[in-house]
Design a protein around this motif. Structure first.
Motif, PDB file in Angstrom:
ATOM      1  N   SER A 199      13.414  13.207   3.041  1.00 35.41           N
ATOM      2  CA  SER A 199      13.381  14.106   4.197  1.00 35.41           C
ATOM      3  C   SER A 199      12.227  15.086   4.092  1.00 35.41           C
ATOM      4  CB  SER A 199      14.691  14.885   4.304  1.00 35.41           C
ATOM      5  OG  SER A 199      15.753  14.017   4.543  1.00 35.41           O
ATOM      6  N   THR A 200      12.019  15.646   2.905  1.00 34.40           N
ATOM      7  CA  THR A 200      10.943  16.613   2.685  1.00 34.40           C
ATOM      8  C   THR A 200       9.579  15.975   2.912  1.00 34.40           C
ATOM      9  OG1 THR A 200      12.287  17.842   1.105  1.00 34.40           O
ATOM     10  CG2 THR A 200       9.899  18.171   0.983  1.00 34.40           C
ATOM     11  N   LEU A 201       9.377  14.801   2.356  1.00 34.22           N
ATOM     12  CA  LEU A 201       8.092  14.117   2.519  1.00 34.22           C
ATOM     13  C   LEU A 201       7.860  13.726   3.977  1.00 34.22           C
ATOM     14  CD1 LEU A 201       8.072  11.870  -0.680  1.00 34.22           C
ATOM     15  CD2 LEU A 201       6.905  14.062  -0.319  1.00 34.22           C
ATOM     16  N   THR A 202       8.908  13.308   4.660  1.00 31.63           N
ATOM     17  CA  THR A 202       8.793  12.934   6.066  1.00 31.63           C
ATOM     18  C   THR A 202       8.412  14.141   6.919  1.00 31.63           C
ATOM     19  OG1 THR A 202      10.414  11.168   5.777  1.00 31.63           O
ATOM     20  CG2 THR A 202      10.007  11.893   8.023  1.00 31.63           C
ATOM     21  N   LEU A 203       8.997  15.305   6.617  1.00 33.38           N
ATOM     22  CA  LEU A 203       8.724  16.516   7.398  1.00 33.38           C
ATOM     23  C   LEU A 203       7.346  17.124   7.117  1.00 33.38           C
ATOM     24  CD1 LEU A 203      12.168  18.350   7.229  1.00 33.38           C
ATOM     25  CD2 LEU A 203      11.053  17.442   9.264  1.00 33.38           C
ATOM     26  N   HIS A 204       6.880  17.041   5.876  1.00 33.40           N
ATOM     27  CA  HIS A 204       5.694  17.794   5.495  1.00 33.40           C
ATOM     28  C   HIS A 204       4.481  16.941   5.128  1.00 33.40           C
ATOM     29  CE1 HIS A 204       7.979  21.426   5.848  1.00 33.40           C
ATOM     30  NE2 HIS A 204       8.925  20.876   5.123  1.00 33.40           N
ATOM     31  N   CYS A 205       4.572  15.654   5.335  1.00 38.85           N
ATOM     32  CA  CYS A 205       3.440  14.760   5.082  1.00 38.85           C
ATOM     33  C   CYS A 205       3.204  13.941   6.349  1.00 38.85           C
ATOM     34  CB  CYS A 205       3.725  13.831   3.900  1.00 38.85           C
ATOM     35  SG  CYS A 205       3.994  14.702   2.343  1.00 38.85           S
ATOM     36  N   PRO A 206       2.259  14.365   7.193  1.00 38.78           N
ATOM     37  CA  PRO A 206       2.016  13.672   8.461  1.00 38.78           C
ATOM     38  C   PRO A 206       1.782  12.176   8.269  1.00 38.78           C
ATOM     39  CG  PRO A 206       0.703  15.682   8.306  1.00 38.78           C
ATOM     40  CD  PRO A 206       1.328  15.474   6.960  1.00 38.78           C
ATOM     41  N   GLY A 207       2.530  11.383   9.002  1.00 38.47           N
ATOM     42  CA  GLY A 207       2.376   9.937   8.946  1.00 38.47           C
ATOM     43  C   GLY A 207       3.245   9.251   7.898  1.00 38.47           C
ATOM     44  N   TYR A 208       3.893  10.015   7.023  1.00 36.57           N
ATOM     45  CA  TYR A 208       4.743   9.395   6.000  1.00 36.57           C
ATOM     46  C   TYR A 208       6.006   8.867   6.667  1.00 36.57           C
ATOM     47  CZ  TYR A 208       7.791   8.745   1.988  1.00 36.57           C
ATOM     48  OH  TYR A 208       8.637   8.206   1.057  1.00 36.57           O
ATOM     49  N   LEU A 259       0.844  -1.179   0.000  1.00 36.76           N
ATOM     50  CA  LEU A 259       0.000   0.000   0.000  1.00 36.76           C
ATOM     51  C   LEU A 259       0.887   1.239   0.000  1.00 36.76           C
ATOM     52  CD1 LEU A 259      -2.500  -1.205   2.725  1.00 36.76           C
ATOM     53  CD2 LEU A 259      -2.818  -1.233   0.247  1.00 36.76           C
ATOM     54  N   THR A 260       0.501   2.244  -0.755  1.00 33.04           N
ATOM     55  CA  THR A 260       1.301   3.458  -0.823  1.00 33.04           C
ATOM     56  C   THR A 260       0.702   4.529   0.067  1.00 33.04           C
ATOM     57  OG1 THR A 260       0.070   4.224  -2.739  1.00 33.04           O
ATOM     58  CG2 THR A 260       2.087   2.989  -3.164  1.00 33.04           C
ATOM     59  N   TYR A 261       1.530   5.478   0.437  1.00 35.39           N
ATOM     60  CA  TYR A 261       1.090   6.599   1.265  1.00 35.39           C
ATOM     61  C   TYR A 261       0.178   7.489   0.435  1.00 35.39           C
ATOM     62  CZ  TYR A 261       1.292  10.626   4.349  1.00 35.39           C
ATOM     63  OH  TYR A 261       0.954  11.658   5.168  1.00 35.39           O
ATOM     64  N   ASN A 262      -0.837   8.081   1.018  1.00 37.12           N
ATOM     65  CA  ASN A 262      -1.845   8.864   0.323  1.00 37.12           C
ATOM     66  C   ASN A 262      -1.352  10.243  -0.130  1.00 37.12           C
ATOM     67  OD1 ASN A 262      -4.029  10.537  -0.304  1.00 37.12           O
ATOM     68  ND2 ASN A 262      -5.396   9.429   1.053  1.00 37.12           N
ATOM     69  N   PHE A 263      -0.548  10.950   0.638  1.00 34.91           N
ATOM     70  CA  PHE A 263       0.001  12.268   0.344  1.00 34.91           C
ATOM     71  C   PHE A 263      -1.031  13.389   0.341  1.00 34.91           C
ATOM     72  CE2 PHE A 263       3.299   9.557  -1.556  1.00 34.91           C
ATOM     73  CZ  PHE A 263       4.396  10.026  -0.854  1.00 34.91           C
ATOM     74  N   SER A 264      -2.284  13.127   0.668  1.00 34.94           N
ATOM     75  CA  SER A 264      -3.286  14.189   0.629  1.00 34.94           C
ATOM     76  C   SER A 264      -3.161  15.160   1.806  1.00 34.94           C
ATOM     77  CB  SER A 264      -4.696  13.601   0.580  1.00 34.94           C
ATOM     78  OG  SER A 264      -4.939  12.826   1.729  1.00 34.94           O
ATOM     79  N   ASN A 265      -2.482  14.774   2.877  1.00 33.96           N
ATOM     80  CA  ASN A 265      -2.332  15.641   4.047  1.00 33.96           C
ATOM     81  C   ASN A 265      -1.030  16.423   4.055  1.00 33.96           C
ATOM     82  OD1 ASN A 265      -4.773  14.835   5.154  1.00 33.96           O
ATOM     83  ND2 ASN A 265      -3.849  13.063   6.147  1.00 33.96           N
ATOM     84  N   CYS A 266      -0.295  16.415   2.958  1.00 33.94           N
ATOM     85  CA  CYS A 266       1.006  17.077   2.901  1.00 33.94           C
ATOM     86  C   CYS A 266       0.859  18.598   2.837  1.00 33.94           C
ATOM     87  CB  CYS A 266       1.780  16.614   1.664  1.00 33.94           C
ATOM     88  SG  CYS A 266       2.164  14.857   1.678  1.00 33.94           S
ATOM     89  N   ASP A 267       1.894  19.287   3.275  1.00 34.33           N
ATOM     90  CA  ASP A 267       1.953  20.740   3.135  1.00 34.33           C
ATOM     91  C   ASP A 267       2.572  21.031   1.770  1.00 34.33           C
ATOM     92  OD1 ASP A 267       2.447  23.463   3.224  1.00 34.33           O
ATOM     93  OD2 ASP A 267       2.989  23.433   5.354  1.00 34.33           O
ATOM     94  N   PHE A 268       1.748  21.069   0.732  1.00 35.75           N
ATOM     95  CA  PHE A 268       2.208  21.180  -0.649  1.00 35.75           C
ATOM     96  C   PHE A 268       3.013  22.454  -0.889  1.00 35.75           C
ATOM     97  CE2 PHE A 268      -1.804  18.601  -1.415  1.00 35.75           C
ATOM     98  CZ  PHE A 268      -1.123  17.400  -1.492  1.00 35.75           C
ATOM     99  N   LYS A 269       2.616  23.561  -0.273  1.00 33.63           N
ATOM    100  CA  LYS A 269       3.337  24.829  -0.484  1.00 33.63           C
ATOM    101  C   LYS A 269       4.768  24.732   0.021  1.00 33.63           C
ATOM    102  CE  LYS A 269      -0.751  27.743  -0.470  1.00 33.63           C
ATOM    103  NZ  LYS A 269      -1.523  28.773   0.193  1.00 33.63           N
ATOM    104  N   LYS A 270       4.964  24.149   1.184  1.00 33.06           N
ATOM    105  CA  LYS A 270       6.322  24.002   1.726  1.00 33.06           C
ATOM    106  C   LYS A 270       7.147  23.028   0.892  1.00 33.06           C
ATOM    107  CE  LYS A 270       5.401  25.347   6.463  1.00 33.06           C
ATOM    108  NZ  LYS A 270       5.348  24.933   7.859  1.00 33.06           N
ATOM    109  N   ILE A 271       6.508  21.986   0.383  1.00 33.26           N
ATOM    110  CA  ILE A 271       7.225  21.024  -0.453  1.00 33.26           C
ATOM    111  C   ILE A 271       7.698  21.692  -1.742  1.00 33.26           C
ATOM    112  CG2 ILE A 271       6.993  18.896  -1.806  1.00 33.26           C
ATOM    113  CD1 ILE A 271       5.152  17.851   0.435  1.00 33.26           C
ATOM    114  N   VAL A 272       6.862  22.551  -2.339  1.00 33.18           N
ATOM    115  CA  VAL A 272       7.266  23.273  -3.555  1.00 33.18           C
ATOM    116  C   VAL A 272       8.467  24.164  -3.271  1.00 33.18           C
ATOM    117  CG1 VAL A 272       6.573  25.061  -5.207  1.00 33.18           C
ATOM    118  CG2 VAL A 272       5.016  23.204  -4.677  1.00 33.18           C
ATOM    119  N   ILE A 273       8.445  24.858  -2.153  1.00 30.27           N
ATOM    120  CA  ILE A 273       9.565  25.739  -1.788  1.00 30.27           C
ATOM    121  C   ILE A 273      10.844  24.930  -1.630  1.00 30.27           C
ATOM    122  CG2 ILE A 273      10.484  27.225   0.042  1.00 30.27           C
ATOM    123  CD1 ILE A 273       7.514  28.156   0.475  1.00 30.27           C
TER     124      ILE A 273
END
Length: 134
Positions: free
Chosen positions: A86-95, A17-31
């Motif tokens: 690292s970015t996904l771990t920091l900005h995607c809760p539960g990843y 099963l893959t992580y959903n990514f819907s709860n991520c902070d997309f703006k911070k990830i873009v930066i």
């Protein structure tokens, strides 16, 4: 109990099963992509496979980066991959990351060509992700 047994079997055959990514902070990830990850990727923009929304883009980036199915075993160890995790771990809760798929490893020029193609695809997804309104 049956559910856990089925989940275990799916993981064994590589259908995790893959992580959903819907709860991520997309703006911070873009930066972070713009300031840090993009430097390591370089390369041309060529979109081979589209991604349709921010969640879809991140799912494809994560899967292709950490499960190089076409025989690019070094991809998950590249600087951009480490920064991506690292970015996904920091900005995607539960990843918590993904297990690396080490099957289908090739040698020589096949690896070089496959790695280049995968890198170009990942670049395309990152650029598409950055252009999606957040």
């Amino acid at each position: 109990m049956v559910f856990f047994r089925k989940l275990f079997v799916l993981q064994l055959v590589g259908l995790v099963l893959t992580y959903n990514f819907s709860n991520c902070d997309f703006k911070k990830i873009v930066i972070i992509y713009d300031e840090i990850i993009s430097e390591d990727l370089g390369g041309k923009f060529t979109q081979i496979q589209p991604c349709y929304n921010a969640t879809d883009c991140l799912m494809k980036i994560e899967h292709q980066t950490f499960n190089p199915a076409s025989g690019c075993p070094s991809l998950p160890r590249k600087p951009f991959a480490i920064k991506t995790k690292s970015t996904l771990t920091l900005h995607c809760p539960g990843y918590s990351g993904t297990q690396r798929n080490t099957t289908n490893q090739k040698t020589g020029k096949d690896i070089e060509r496959n790695c280049r193609n995968q890198m170009l695809q990942i670049i395309a997804w990152w650029r598409h992700f950055c252009q999606i309104p957040k």
